[in-house]
Motif scaffolding. Sequence first.
Motif, PDB file in Angstrom:
ATOM      1  N   LEU A  77      53.044  37.471  41.697  1.00  0.00           N
ATOM      2  CA  LEU A  77      53.762  36.443  42.448  1.00  0.00           C
ATOM      3  C   LEU A  77      53.972  36.864  43.899  1.00  0.00           C
ATOM      4  O   LEU A  77      53.896  36.023  44.812  1.00  0.00           O
ATOM      5  CB  LEU A  77      55.101  36.146  41.779  1.00  0.00           C
ATOM      6  N   GLU A  78      54.220  38.134  44.115  1.00  0.00           N
ATOM      7  CA  GLU A  78      54.365  38.637  45.480  1.00  0.00           C
ATOM      8  C   GLU A  78      53.035  38.529  46.233  1.00  0.00           C
ATOM      9  O   GLU A  78      52.996  38.218  47.423  1.00  0.00           O
ATOM     10  CB  GLU A  78      54.841  40.092  45.460  1.00  0.00           C
ATOM     11  N   GLU A  79      51.952  38.799  45.509  1.00  0.00           N
ATOM     12  CA  GLU A  79      50.624  38.714  46.134  1.00  0.00           C
ATOM     13  C   GLU A  79      50.303  37.272  46.508  1.00  0.00           C
ATOM     14  O   GLU A  79      49.737  36.995  47.569  1.00  0.00           O
ATOM     15  CB  GLU A  79      49.566  39.265  45.182  1.00  0.00           C
ATOM     16  N   ILE A  80      50.662  36.347  45.626  1.00  0.00           N
ATOM     17  CA  ILE A  80      50.453  34.924  45.932  1.00  0.00           C
ATOM     18  C   ILE A  80      51.262  34.536  47.156  1.00  0.00           C
ATOM     19  O   ILE A  80      50.791  33.815  48.045  1.00  0.00           O
ATOM     20  CB  ILE A  80      50.862  34.061  44.723  1.00  0.00           C
ATOM     21  N   LYS A  81      52.518  35.021  47.219  1.00  0.00           N
ATOM     22  CA  LYS A  81      53.393  34.687  48.345  1.00  0.00           C
ATOM     23  C   LYS A  81      52.814  35.193  49.653  1.00  0.00           C
ATOM     24  O   LYS A  81      52.893  34.537  50.703  1.00  0.00           O
ATOM     25  CB  LYS A  81      54.776  35.283  48.098  1.00  0.00           C
ATOM     26  N   ALA A  82      52.219  36.388  49.618  1.00  0.00           N
ATOM     27  CA  ALA A  82      51.698  37.007  50.836  1.00  0.00           C
ATOM     28  C   ALA A  82      50.355  36.431  51.262  1.00  0.00           C
ATOM     29  O   ALA A  82      50.116  36.211  52.456  1.00  0.00           O
ATOM     30  CB  ALA A  82      51.576  38.516  50.630  1.00  0.00           C
ATOM     31  N   THR A  83      49.471  36.199  50.317  1.00  0.00           N
ATOM     32  CA  THR A  83      48.103  35.790  50.663  1.00  0.00           C
ATOM     33  C   THR A  83      47.700  34.423  50.112  1.00  0.00           C
ATOM     34  O   THR A  83      46.684  33.869  50.521  1.00  0.00           O
ATOM     35  CB  THR A  83      47.091  36.817  50.121  1.00  0.00           C
ATOM     36  N   GLY A  84      48.472  33.920  49.195  1.00  0.00           N
ATOM     37  CA  GLY A  84      48.094  32.659  48.547  1.00  0.00           C
ATOM     38  C   GLY A  84      47.155  32.877  47.378  1.00  0.00           C
ATOM     39  O   GLY A  84      46.908  31.977  46.590  1.00  0.00           O
ATOM     40  N   ARG A  85      46.618  34.079  47.256  1.00  0.00           N
ATOM     41  CA  ARG A  85      45.699  34.422  46.148  1.00  0.00           C
ATOM     42  C   ARG A  85      46.142  35.731  45.504  1.00  0.00           C
ATOM     43  O   ARG A  85      46.899  36.498  46.096  1.00  0.00           O
ATOM     44  CB  ARG A  85      44.275  34.625  46.666  1.00  0.00           C
ATOM     45  N   MET A  86      45.626  35.994  44.314  1.00  0.00           N
ATOM     46  CA  MET A  86      45.899  37.277  43.679  1.00  0.00           C
ATOM     47  C   MET A  86      44.684  37.723  42.884  1.00  0.00           C
ATOM     48  O   MET A  86      43.826  36.914  42.525  1.00  0.00           O
ATOM     49  CB  MET A  86      47.107  37.172  42.745  1.00  0.00           C
ATOM     50  N   ALA A  87      44.635  39.012  42.655  1.00  0.00           N
ATOM     51  CA  ALA A  87      43.542  39.553  41.865  1.00  0.00           C
ATOM     52  C   ALA A  87      43.754  39.176  40.407  1.00  0.00           C
ATOM     53  O   ALA A  87      44.882  39.083  39.926  1.00  0.00           O
ATOM     54  CB  ALA A  87      43.494  41.064  42.014  1.00  0.00           C
ATOM     55  N   ALA A  88      42.658  38.953  39.711  1.00  0.00           N
ATOM     56  CA  ALA A  88      42.744  38.641  38.287  1.00  0.00           C
ATOM     57  C   ALA A  88      43.240  39.863  37.532  1.00  0.00           C
ATOM     58  O   ALA A  88      42.951  41.004  37.923  1.00  0.00           O
ATOM     59  CB  ALA A  88      41.377  38.215  37.763  1.00  0.00           C
ATOM     60  N   PRO A  89      44.003  39.663  36.467  1.00  0.00           N
ATOM     61  CA  PRO A  89      44.462  40.804  35.663  1.00  0.00           C
ATOM     62  C   PRO A  89      43.284  41.647  35.192  1.00  0.00           C
ATOM     63  O   PRO A  89      42.190  41.125  34.934  1.00  0.00           O
ATOM     64  CB  PRO A  89      45.174  40.132  34.486  1.00  0.00           C
ATOM     65  N   LYS A  90      43.492  42.923  35.088  1.00  0.00           N
ATOM     66  CA  LYS A  90      42.431  43.838  34.678  1.00  0.00           C
ATOM     67  C   LYS A  90      41.876  43.456  33.308  1.00  0.00           C
ATOM     68  O   LYS A  90      42.625  43.208  32.372  1.00  0.00           O
ATOM     69  CB  LYS A  90      42.971  45.266  34.641  1.00  0.00           C
ATOM     70  N   GLY A  91      40.544  43.399  33.231  1.00  0.00           N
ATOM     71  CA  GLY A  91      39.899  43.088  31.957  1.00  0.00           C
ATOM     72  C   GLY A  91      39.722  41.619  31.667  1.00  0.00           C
ATOM     73  O   GLY A  91      39.117  41.254  30.660  1.00  0.00           O
ATOM     74  N   SER A  92      40.236  40.725  32.536  1.00  0.00           N
ATOM     75  CA  SER A  92      40.091  39.287  32.282  1.00  0.00           C
ATOM     76  C   SER A  92      38.659  38.861  32.580  1.00  0.00           C
ATOM     77  O   SER A  92      38.061  39.269  33.576  1.00  0.00           O
ATOM     78  CB  SER A  92      41.075  38.489  33.130  1.00  0.00           C
TER      79      SER A  92
END
Length: 376
Positions: free
Chosen positions: A45-60
């Motif tokens: 959620l912090e990553e979304i707030k900062a960049t609007g995007r986030m990395a996918a969870p590991k292994g997804s």
Amino acid sequence: MASFQQLPSGNWRVLIRAKGHKTISSTFSSEKLAKAFAKEKGRQLEEIKATGRMAAPKGSTVGHYIDDYLDYIQPGRTLQRSALFIYKALKDRFGKIGIERLSKSHLDAFIDARKKEGVQGQTIAGDLSLLSTVLRYCYDVKHLDVDPDMSDKARKSLKTSHKLRIKSREVECVPTQLEIDAIIGVFATKKRQQIDMPKVIRFGLYTSMRQSEICRIRIEDLSHENKTVIIRDRKHPDEKMGNDETVPLLPSAWEVVENFIGTRTSGPIFPYNPKSVSVAFSRARAEAGVARPVRFHDLRHKAITDFFGIGLSVPQVALMSGHRDWQTLKRYTHIKASDVHAAYNSLNIKQQDAKNLNEQMAWLLEQVGELRAAQA
């Protein structure tokens, strides 16, 4: 942001609330797992707030998000079996690839493999279109750092880089009247035939409706005053539902309807399964000895061609057939050079008749004028 609660069962529930996001709730067998989940979600959620995007969870993987997307849409939408089959095939092909590792090279390899299997470009484009919905879901709903347009770009490149036709083949198998008569004649010998195929075939020829539309139109949607019928949810390139269209029924089609419904006042006009109509037509074609692969859908080609033959304009034919643009409609027209000459000659005859009529009227008025002058 996160709150934890131990349930009577001994499990731990975590609730995560963040402004601008839906509440996240999940249950774990231990407090440690619940806190680890909350920490990871907080990071995302912090990553979304900062960049609007986030990395996918590991292994997804792609397969994981195909399942996730289907779970997301299924409560309010029922997918056709064909779409579910394609999603399953996409899982078999891309399922083990990490969602963030999916690349253009994967899609190019997929296109080449499908091409070697003899699959038409239109089918490959359809596969890529469904994959595109998953990527768009990952980007818009899950806020993952993926390229949502990757599959669309591959689909649009089919005609150029892969030299594949992304339109279905232009069917040239327009049935002749002799072929139609032979097919209808087969049903005269089938006393136990449950579908009144002769009437269904003639109605298709008189309206250019798709077999699914023919089997769906209802008696309640007929207008006896205007000689029209409403086609509910008519096929549309963009609108899947609510695209109702009122279409005229020409005299021949109206006569078929009146004879068929008799005293019935409600329900489908032709209460048949469209797939059964198609199967019955194909079997009769084989029994009639018609060599060409004429399908029930080809009646639509003949009907549209006949509409132009009797002088209907493009907008008028488009209303009958349900097409949205001339580029699509022209694939269903099969006008020959002789048809142009016949139309021109017919027009000349009409113009000559009008000229002769005007000359006769002028002569008649002249004679009336001379007679009145003589009487005066």
